[in-house]
Design an enzyme around this catalytic site. Structure first.
Site, PDB file in Angstrom:
ATOM      1  N   LYS A 269       0.762  -1.316  -0.051  1.00 28.48           N
ATOM      2  CA  LYS A 269      -0.150  -0.159  -0.292  1.00 28.48           C
ATOM      3  C   LYS A 269       0.734   1.157  -0.133  1.00 28.48           C
ATOM      4  O   LYS A 269       0.616   2.054  -0.673  1.00 28.48           O
ATOM      5  CB  LYS A 269      -1.018   0.074   1.306  1.00 28.48           C
TER       6      LYS A 269
ATOM      7  N   ARG B 242      -9.234   1.094   9.299  1.00 28.78           N
ATOM      8  CA  ARG B 242      -8.916  -0.247   9.613  1.00 28.78           C
ATOM      9  C   ARG B 242      -9.870  -1.120  10.251  1.00 28.78           C
ATOM     10  O   ARG B 242      -9.628  -2.179  10.524  1.00 28.78           O
ATOM     11  CB  ARG B 242      -7.735  -0.026  10.289  1.00 28.78           C
TER      12      ARG B 242
ATOM     13  N   ARG C 132      11.570  -6.923   4.725  1.00 25.88           N
ATOM     14  CA  ARG C 132      11.312  -5.394   4.553  1.00 25.88           C
ATOM     15  C   ARG C 132      12.305  -4.566   5.332  1.00 25.88           C
ATOM     16  O   ARG C 132      12.583  -4.992   6.863  1.00 25.88           O
ATOM     17  CB  ARG C 132       9.977  -5.144   4.937  1.00 25.88           C
TER      18      ARG C 132
ATOM     19  N   ARG D 174      11.617  -2.746  10.856  1.00 29.83           N
ATOM     20  CA  ARG D 174      10.745  -2.243  11.560  1.00 29.83           C
ATOM     21  C   ARG D 174      10.648  -3.059  12.844  1.00 29.83           C
ATOM     22  O   ARG D 174      10.352  -4.445  12.558  1.00 29.83           O
ATOM     23  CB  ARG D 174       9.488  -1.534  11.010  1.00 29.83           C
TER      24      ARG D 174
ATOM     25  N   ARG E   9      -0.129  -8.745  13.295  1.00 29.21           N
ATOM     26  CA  ARG E   9      -0.748  -7.758  12.304  1.00 29.21           C
ATOM     27  C   ARG E   9      -1.487  -8.512  11.312  1.00 29.21           C
ATOM     28  O   ARG E   9      -2.686  -7.845  10.926  1.00 29.21           O
ATOM     29  CB  ARG E   9       0.331  -6.831  11.885  1.00 29.21           C
TER      30      ARG E   9
END
Ligand code: AMP
Length: 231
Positions: A13, A86, A125, A158, A169
């Site tokens: 996104k 969300r 990531r 992260r 998540r």
């Protein structure tokens, strides 16, 4: 034009939102980015959000909706929302805000990606702590390990991209965000794109949907915009 980009963590996104905002002259409103900036500057909001963000939970609705409402400049009215809404409460609160302003959402587009692929992307990531540039250890590593190609800042995973937190998540997405698909489908503004392809393929798919919508409402198509999808 107001577009909402839906999709699980790791579906791309943020990356796609940056591309679309450049092409269509939209303001990128990423609630995750805002929380991370607020946490970095240790603001009151950042301190309140920190626990939830780091543990992979959702920041309480009242903090989120207030923050978003404060940043949506009504007159400008050209937004791409990334990471908001969300859950159902946030979607209803956004709808109520839109109604109050006499506006409506143009499109809600979901980036579809399997949970396995999303987890693989999240755990690989790496993000620049200074400028937010996103890398992937496997598919797009930094030229110099640990240093951002763009600004030289420190590049690392992260905290919420650890396997355990990323899994949490993804589960939360299935439980509370995925139901938004039915909500927006019922409103007739829902579209979806396969997010498993290359960055360019996904961007093209998104542009087809946005251009189609613009053509449908009699607006200019992207090829009318300098740097637009038609160029
Ligand atoms: P993201 O960068 O979109 O993956 O968001 C990172 C984290 O910020 C999420 O895991 C949540 O803790 C928090 N967050 C972002 N957007 C929202 C939202 N709309 N509602 C609640 N929490 C959010």
């Amino acid at each position: 034009m107001i577009i909402v980009l839906l999709g699980s963590p790791g579906s791309g996104k943020g990356t796609q939102a940056k591309r679309l905002c450049g092409r269509y002259n939209l303001t990128h409103l990423s609630t995750g980015d805002i929380f991370r900036q607020e946490m970095q500057s240790q603001s009151a909001l950042g301190r309140k959000a920190e626990y939830y963000v780091k543990s992979g939970g959702l920041v309480p609705d009242e903090l989120v909706t207030e923050m978003v409402a404060g940043r949506m400049d009504v007159d400008k009215g050209r937004f791409l929302l990334d990471g908001f809404p969300r859950n159902l409460q946030q979607a209803e609160s956004l709808d109520a805000d839109m109604r109050r302003q006499g506006r409506s959402l143009d499109l809600v587009i979901c980036l579809n990606l399997s949970r396995t692929a999303a987890l693989k992307r999240l755990t690989a990531r790496r993000t620049c702590v200074t400028c937010g540039e996103v890398y992937n250890e496997v598919t797009r590593p930094c030229a110099k390990p640990g240093a951002c190609d763009r600004c030289g800042g420190e590049v690392k995973a992260r905290e919420d991209d650890s396997e355990a937190t990323a899994n949490k998540r993804l589960m939360l997405y299935e439980d509370v965000t995925h139901p938004l698909i039915a909500y927006y489908r019922a409103e007739g503004i829902f579209r979806e794109v396969d997010a498993a392809g290359s960055l360019d393929t996904v961007t093209s798919g998104l542009c087809v949907l946005i251009d189609g919508h613009k053509a449908g409402i009699g607006g200019a198509c992207a090829s009318d915009i300098p740097g637009g999808a038609g160029e």
